[in-house]
Design an enzyme around this catalytic site. Sequence first.
Site, PDB file in Angstrom:
ATOM      1  CB  SER A 121      -0.953  -0.038   1.206  1.00  0.00           C
ATOM      2  OG  SER A 121      -1.904   0.986   1.148  1.00  0.00           O
TER       3      SER A 121
ATOM      4  CG  ASP B 183      -3.221  -3.755  -4.029  1.00  0.00           C
ATOM      5  OD1 ASP B 183      -3.170  -3.664  -5.268  1.00  0.00           O
ATOM      6  OD2 ASP B 183      -4.290  -3.689  -3.402  1.00  0.00           O
TER       7      ASP B 183
ATOM      8  CG  HIS C 134      -5.400  -2.078  -0.392  1.00  0.00           C
ATOM      9  ND1 HIS C 134      -4.372  -2.023  -1.325  1.00  0.00           N
ATOM     10  CD2 HIS C 134      -5.056  -1.191   0.584  1.00  0.00           C
ATOM     11  CE1 HIS C 134      -3.463  -1.144  -0.930  1.00  0.00           C
ATOM     12  NE2 HIS C 134      -3.853  -0.636   0.223  1.00  0.00           N
TER      13      HIS C 134
END
Length: 314
Positions: A133, A160, A238
């Site tokens: 992230s 991600d 996510h």
Amino acid sequence: MMAKIAEAKVVTTDVFEKGSIQWKHFNIDTNSPSSPPKPLLIFTPTVPGAYTVIVFYHGFCIPPSYYCDLLSHIVSHGFIVVAPQLFCSLPLLECDEIKVAGKVVDWLVKGLQPLLPENVEAKLEKVVLSGHSKGGQTAFSVALGYVKTMLKFSALIGIDPVGGLSQCKASKTSPKILTGVPRSLNLKVPVAVIGTGLGPEKANVLFPPCAPKGENHVDYFNECKPPCANFVAADYGHMDMLDDETPGIIGTVLSKCLCKNGKGPKKCMRKTVGGLVVAFLRAQLDEHFQDFEAILHNPGLAPARLNDVKYIPA
């Protein structure tokens, strides 16, 4: 750099299961004799040998301890992982997170080896950067040289990665590394991007997507120069690479409310991400191509369904 993928198909790999190497993990705080710049969660093999070091940067406000199952999977295949606890600040605010992330890399030079088990050696010739992230954005930024470090890097893995809340300039995370220009990121190391199919979707009407279009894994991969690999866990979200148990209010909000989650077991996502990391690094760093080739030829080997499996060699 990896040679051109062989034509013969390889149909087996063990990377999606825990490895055979025994390991342990421990915390080091900033008041310890080793004085790291930030608190660290360290995973290390206990079996004698020399091991590649991965610096792993967590996502927005996520404690490194929420990634224990994923990181232990990687370590069990023969790696050392150093996961610092960086800042918990809004992406909208400017901060020196990248600077501190670089200081963690420099701390490895003198601080890591004394903490490792006897006869376990940290290979620091070239360190691997990784992150999830916002931590993926941090890893990319460090690799791009937004902070100077004493050590060189051998590979980069974005899990991600996210560059902001939206494509609006004001909501982008600093430094704003995505340019919108294909193959524009001058990284000079092999890169793997592991994305999620549900990251760009809203979990509810209250929050924006956790990995919005224009600032997510698609854009990072498109802007990477070869050699670069791409994998998308189509049915997962996510936060689905986190542990099943993420205690506290932060764990409840981030992993269960803020982002859309997949319906399958999260352990399948963790095994998939861990296995992809191991296979990619074995190929790029050790010229052990079998596992990576197996996945490229047959993505169905992964516990989670993979889409957009690509590898562009140098």
